[in-house]
Design a protein around this motif. Sequence first.
Motif, PDB file in Angstrom:
ATOM      1  N   UNK A 243       0.847  -1.197   0.000  1.00 53.18           N
ATOM      2  CA  UNK A 243       0.000   0.000   0.000  1.00 53.18           C
ATOM      3  C   UNK A 243       0.879   1.243   0.000  1.00 53.18           C
ATOM      4  N   UNK A 244       0.378   2.297  -0.665  1.00 52.15           N
ATOM      5  CA  UNK A 244       1.106   3.555  -0.764  1.00 52.15           C
ATOM      6  C   UNK A 244       0.217   4.702  -0.271  1.00 52.15           C
ATOM      7  N   UNK A 245       0.666   5.428   0.727  1.00 53.74           N
ATOM      8  CA  UNK A 245      -0.008   6.650   1.140  1.00 53.74           C
ATOM      9  C   UNK A 245       0.500   7.786   0.239  1.00 53.74           C
ATOM     10  N   UNK A 255       5.335   3.761   2.026  1.00 54.25           N
ATOM     11  CA  UNK A 255       5.050   2.471   1.397  1.00 54.25           C
ATOM     12  C   UNK A 255       5.176   1.383   2.455  1.00 54.25           C
ATOM     13  N   UNK A 256       4.186   0.501   2.506  1.00 57.04           N
ATOM     14  CA  UNK A 256       4.228  -0.619   3.442  1.00 57.04           C
ATOM     15  C   UNK A 256       3.672  -1.874   2.811  1.00 57.04           C
ATOM     16  N   UNK A 315       9.404   6.688   5.029  1.00 58.33           N
ATOM     17  CA  UNK A 315      10.044   5.376   5.155  1.00 58.33           C
ATOM     18  C   UNK A 315      11.460   5.592   5.645  1.00 58.33           C
ATOM     19  N   UNK A 316      11.817   4.949   6.730  1.00 58.58           N
ATOM     20  CA  UNK A 316      13.154   5.167   7.298  1.00 58.58           C
ATOM     21  C   UNK A 316      14.249   4.741   6.327  1.00 58.58           C
ATOM     22  N   UNK A 317      14.014   3.706   5.530  1.00 58.00           N
ATOM     23  CA  UNK A 317      15.055   3.228   4.620  1.00 58.00           C
ATOM     24  C   UNK A 317      15.386   4.256   3.554  1.00 58.00           C
TER      25      UNK A 317
END
Length: 603
Positions: A243-245, A255-256, A315-317
């Motif tokens: 899913x993308x906010x 993104x998760x 996103x932390x990455x």
Amino acid sequence: MPVVSHPCPTVAPMPGSAIQTSFEDLGQPLSEVTFVVLDLETTGGPPSGAEITEIGAVKVRGGQVLGEFQTLVRPASAIPAFVQVLTGITNRMVASAPSTREVLPSFLEFAGFDRGAVLVAHNAPYDVSFLKAACELSERPWPKPRVVDTVVLARQLVDRDEAPDRKLGTLARLFSTTTTPDHRALHDARATVDVLHALLGRVGNRGVHSLEDLSAFAATAVNPARRAKKHLAVGLPSAPGVYQFQDASGRVLYVGTSVDVHRRVRSYFTASETRPRMTEMVRAATTVVPVVCATPLEARVRELRLIAEHAPPYNRRSKAPEKVTWVKLTAEAWPRLSLVKQVRDDAAAGARYLGPFRSARTAELAVEALHDVHPLRRCTRKIPKRPRADGEGACVLADIGRCGAPCLGTERGGQDAASYAQVVEAVRAALGTDATQELTLGRERMRALAAQERYEEAAAVRDRLEAFLTAADRAQRRAPVADLPELVAARRCVPAPGWPTGGWEVVLVRYGRLAGTCLTPPGSDPVPHIEALRATGEVVPAPAPGRPGLLVEETDVLLGWLEQPGVRLVSLQDPDVSPWACPVRGAGWARSRLTALPVASPA
């Protein structure tokens, strides 16, 4: 003996009860939850020094009383006088009552915590602590029920101008309960039931309609603006995927991945999500775009690709990609080891890369491990192929034998090009095929330092060697897969929540990238599906020579899948040209033999 009553099924819902008639099917609706509202009277103080004197409980569901439980309990010690005055329970009253050990089985059977009933109490930690202590005393396992504390709910739902405090008696007066609490267990439990129903009525106005919502709401107060975004989850598939906010301009914020996109996205609008950056992200989001995936591996890979493509700020990455560090063996006349942030197309000129390292310090340790073994130059100045006779003098490393001083030139006693090239080749071998020298010299150094009781120095040597071997092992395992034109593997579908079961999960990898995946129907011949996957899979260009693949993280994820038990290799394209194998004496072999040494003081 305990008194258990079961009213007639025709009892009408209690006034003020919260009966939810419609809801999104995303959790257990509150109208179907069995609540066991509990109150205990004790001898006073914590469970370590006090005991239960009375248990009162009311079981309710959908506003209807299902049963009541009440019993006095005989404590092992006398009830203090002030407690007798407070509760009205005297030592004479409990003299013939059953003990805690005798009462507990019947209460737990009545409560049905092992059947999903939820424990409710006013100041629940106090009552729960006594029940846990009773279970331990009776050598019974604690059933670990979900717990709802009406004190916590009242703190969020009752304003100060309504009630000066959150005591049970205060709330009973506020909500006009049918029973007045008087420090007798069953009476207080009945009053707590009315308080619970009144609070559920209020919490329903805040979008809480399921047990999951209630647990999340009780955990912490939810920002109303965040809860108002709950509509973004409407219509999302209850299926595995990514899913993308996105914000109003279409920019990807986050993104998760999840086995249930609908449920996971909805959790961002409840109190179960406590990360401040997620609150900020939800505030800016205006839409959620789902991508349904066939397998967990596909979802994980798509997540990585979307993060790499969009660099979502939450996103932390992707927050600080410049922090990724590589160790580079430079392509110079006199190569050296350097820390860089990018991988360039200079392998043809002789450059080699090791990484990526998430921490610059870990990369530095890997470089120090190589310098411990190989006398490479460490200066950063450019040295011409033929050093000038009148150039600068050598550094202190040359004086202590840690560098051959090629900067001096052979005329002044410096190292010649041929012998320095041998040092460079030894470093290349360590990076790519053979870590025997690093392991042997490192272990010898650790043993020598430990024998001298220089344990901290021995540990530092081991840490440096471990940092290098770990990174080199990953690179050496990754390289063959990244070089393979095509690899097809399969495994039996593993049962997992939200994912299909049965048949085979087939994975197509090209040059270290997921080119396609599919699930074959249970009982069918997988070969036609595999051929169709190969024919329709993504066309992946070969990476530039010496580069570690198109997306290192993706290759690592694929390796993790390929190396799982039960994965079967279906086919390899050009296995003779690009075999899938790791070096016999490579970093993985060396790392497995880096045994623990007494590098810490026995004291």
